[in-house]
Design an enzyme around this catalytic site. Structure first.
Site, PDB file in Angstrom:
ATOM      1  N   GLU A 256      49.145 -16.263  -0.032  1.00 33.15           N
ATOM      2  CA  GLU A 256      48.573 -17.614   0.028  1.00 33.15           C
ATOM      3  C   GLU A 256      47.425 -17.538   1.023  1.00 33.15           C
ATOM      4  OE1 GLU A 256      49.524 -20.052  -1.801  1.00 33.15           O
ATOM      5  OE2 GLU A 256      51.416 -19.269  -2.558  1.00 33.15           O
ATOM      6  N   CYS A 295      45.218 -25.498   4.705  1.00 37.30           N
ATOM      7  CA  CYS A 295      44.729 -24.653   3.610  1.00 37.30           C
ATOM      8  C   CYS A 295      44.332 -25.487   2.406  1.00 37.30           C
ATOM      9  CB  CYS A 295      45.790 -23.635   3.222  1.00 37.30           C
ATOM     10  SG  CYS A 295      47.369 -24.394   2.848  1.00 37.30           S
TER      11      CYS A 295
END
Ligand code: NAP
Length: 530
Positions: A256, A295
């Site tokens: 990720e 993010c």
């Protein structure tokens, strides 16, 4: 001074030698220190594999779910103390700290209830048995079995609570023991949380290990059934992926990483509409929440060229209300970034973008002392909310390549842009989104069903998640930056190509799909439903 310890082989250990500091980013004061040098990580991994794995696999999904429930409850009991730690070590406002800590307990509780629903089973059947020959007896049944290895979780600095425990939730429910490692700079809240669950939750021996700092030789000891779930920068992600691929048996990896998420205002939306307000609210929230260190935060704001100036004016007006300072001071709505390195990187990133875009708010300078609330002059890692405009969306290549991990976004026009592009505006918007090379989430604001359909099918494959805000959901939709356990989190390409969460889908990573071929009656007895 707090000295962090690591939980390995079912005991707390202190590393040796020089330590690294954990700092309060609002004041610069050192809160704690840690080192992992000299710890026997290899033995800890063996212990997790040989003791923790069998213990977890012996439990049913309902039993594993009960462990997650116990963790969620225990952490929630300490919620206020954990929020204080997060405010101190992360520079989080109270709201930001709650977002992280409650995200952890909420995800644990969500997966606990999934475990309860899965009940007494120990593994998952995957589809129905298929007849493999003319007779009815010889069949093939796919099953998903927990991997008999250990899951190593390496987390980013920005979500020490949620990032740690969302991964733990899925791994434990799947039946795979965990060794988790927070980013060193903000490890304090994750360490406190690990201590709470290890002291209060009666977890099976070997099921949870905690490494409080640098990874040392961790990756060198991974084997063919082990897993590496990494969250962090694309650069570190590539390095770790290569190291895991080179390990004997090629370790399974989930990455990720960075993401240049987009918000797209549809051509049908006008100032004053409900979804215009939702669009502004969400963009501002993404810039300010966790000081933009999310993010999933929006980095690229795509608007129809005819509304560019209206959008920029409205965003400037909203962002001017943001009060930057020490999150413990009354009225502060945005804290500092988490570390000195983070501040350096964010400033360098803004400089890079400003070669191709114009800074219309904020910038690289430290906000004026009088504008910073509760802050000693010269102390802390503060930066102002920063907005840029690039009037030629496609030519602003850096905006589509470089993630500024801070309170910063760039507004870009589509349709009638100065590059003269014409034609289908949904296609144009989708193509600009795709310039980011793969994102975690894009949000589109429109009531035009045809336009949405065009956009969705073209931009969809470039994103892990697409949120479509129309007037019927504008006031009930969760913020785009919020990751939910029931929906997949991850994104293609530069976002790492990973997938986490998504309910049952999250368990795929931790299990092996096996096609079992044999006698239907026999398989039914062993596996259940074949
Ligand atoms: P980072 O510098 O890449 O570090 C991430 C983690 O990797 C830390 O725990 C770090 O440990 C560890 N690490 C670094 N080098 C390593 C090595 N050689 N071997 C093993 N571990 C190593 O990223 P960050 O600055 O913490 O996080 C910010 C980035 O994360 C942003 O780019 C953001 O977009 C991304 N992010 C993505 C998601 C997502 O879900 N897609 C979520 C959050 C953040 P140490 O701290 O001990 O060095």
């Amino acid at each position: 001074m707090i000295r962090l310890t690591s939980y390995l082989n079912d005991a707390w250990h202190q590393g040796q030698g020089p330590t690294r500091p954990l700092v309060d980013p609002s004041t610069g004061q050192t809160l704690a220190e840690t080192t992992t040098a000299g710890l026997d990580i290899k033995a800890a991994l063996t212990h997790a594999r040989t003791v923790g794995g069998p213990a977890l696999r012996a439990l049913s999904f309902a039993d594993r779910g009960a462990l997650l429930k116990a963790m969620s409850r225990a952490l929630h009991k300490h919620r206020e103390a954990l929020i204080d730690v997060s405010m101190a070590n992360n520079g989080a406002t109270r709201g930001d700290a709650k977002f992280d800590v409650d995200g952890a307990t909420g995800t644990l509780a969500w997966y606990a209830s999934l475990g309860r629903r899965l009940g007494d089973a120990h593994f998952l059947l995957d589809g129905d048995a298929e007849r493999l020959s003319q007779g009815a007896r010889f069949v093939g049944q796919h099953v998903r079995l927990p991997r008999p290895g250990v899951a190593v979780h390496i987390n980013a600095f920005n979500f020490p609570a949620w990032g740690t425990f969302e991964k733990i939730a899925v791994s434990i429910l799947a039946g795979v023991p965990v060794l988790t490692k927070p980013a060193t700079a903000t490890a304090l809240v994750a360490w406190q949380m690990a201590r709470i669950v290890l002291e209060e939750c009666d977890l099976p021996p070997g099921s949870l290990s905690f490494l409080a700092g640098p990874a040392q030789d961790l990756l060198a000891h991974l084997g063919p059934q082990d897993l590496l779930a990494f969250t962090g920068s694309a650069q570190t992600g590539s390095k770790l992926r290569a190291a895991a691929m080179a390990a004997p048996g090629s370790v399974r990896v989930n990455v990720e990483a960075d993401s240049l998420n987009a918000a797209v205002l549809g051509p049908d939306v006008a100032p004053g509409d409900d979804i215009w307000a939702a669009f502004l609210r969400n963009v501002v929230k993404d810039l300010v929440q966790k000081t933009g260190q999310k993010c999933t935060a929006v980095r690229r704001v795509l608007v129809p060229a005819h509304h560019l100036d209206d959008v920029v004016a409205a965003l400037k007006e909203e962002l001017a209300q943001v009060v930057v300072g020490d999150p413990r001071a009354p009225g502060v709505t945005m804290g500092p970034v988490a570390t000195a390195a983070q501040l350096r990187d964010a400033r360098a990133g803004i400089r890079r973008l400003s070669d191709q875009a114009q800074v219309v708010l904020g910038g690289t300078d430290r906000p004026d002392s009088t504008a910073l609330k509760g802050v000693t002059a010269g102390k802390g890692f503060f930066i102002a909310p920063t907005l840029l405009v690039a009037r030629n969306a496609r030519a602003a290549t850096q905006v589509h390549r470089h993630e500024v991990f801070g309170p910063c976004a760039t507004v870009l026009p589509y349709a009638g842009a100065t590059d003269g592009s014409t034609g289908n505006t949904a296609t144009e918007a989708a193509e600009i989104v795709a310039l980011g090379q793969g994102s975690l989430v894009s949000t589109v604001y429109t009531n035009d069903r045809d336009w949405l359909g065009d956009f969705l099918l073209q931009a969809g494959p470039w994103n892990g998640r697409v949120m479509a805000i129309s007037k019927k959901v504008a006031d009930q939709a969760t913020p785009p930056g919020m990751v939910l356990p029931s929906c997949v989190h991850g994104g293609p390409g530069r976002a790492g190509g990973g997938e986490e969460l998504g309910g049952l889908r999250g368990l795929d990573f931790y299990t092996n799909r096996v096609a079992v071929q044999g006698d239907r009656g026999l398989l039914k007895k062993i596996l259940g439903e074949a």
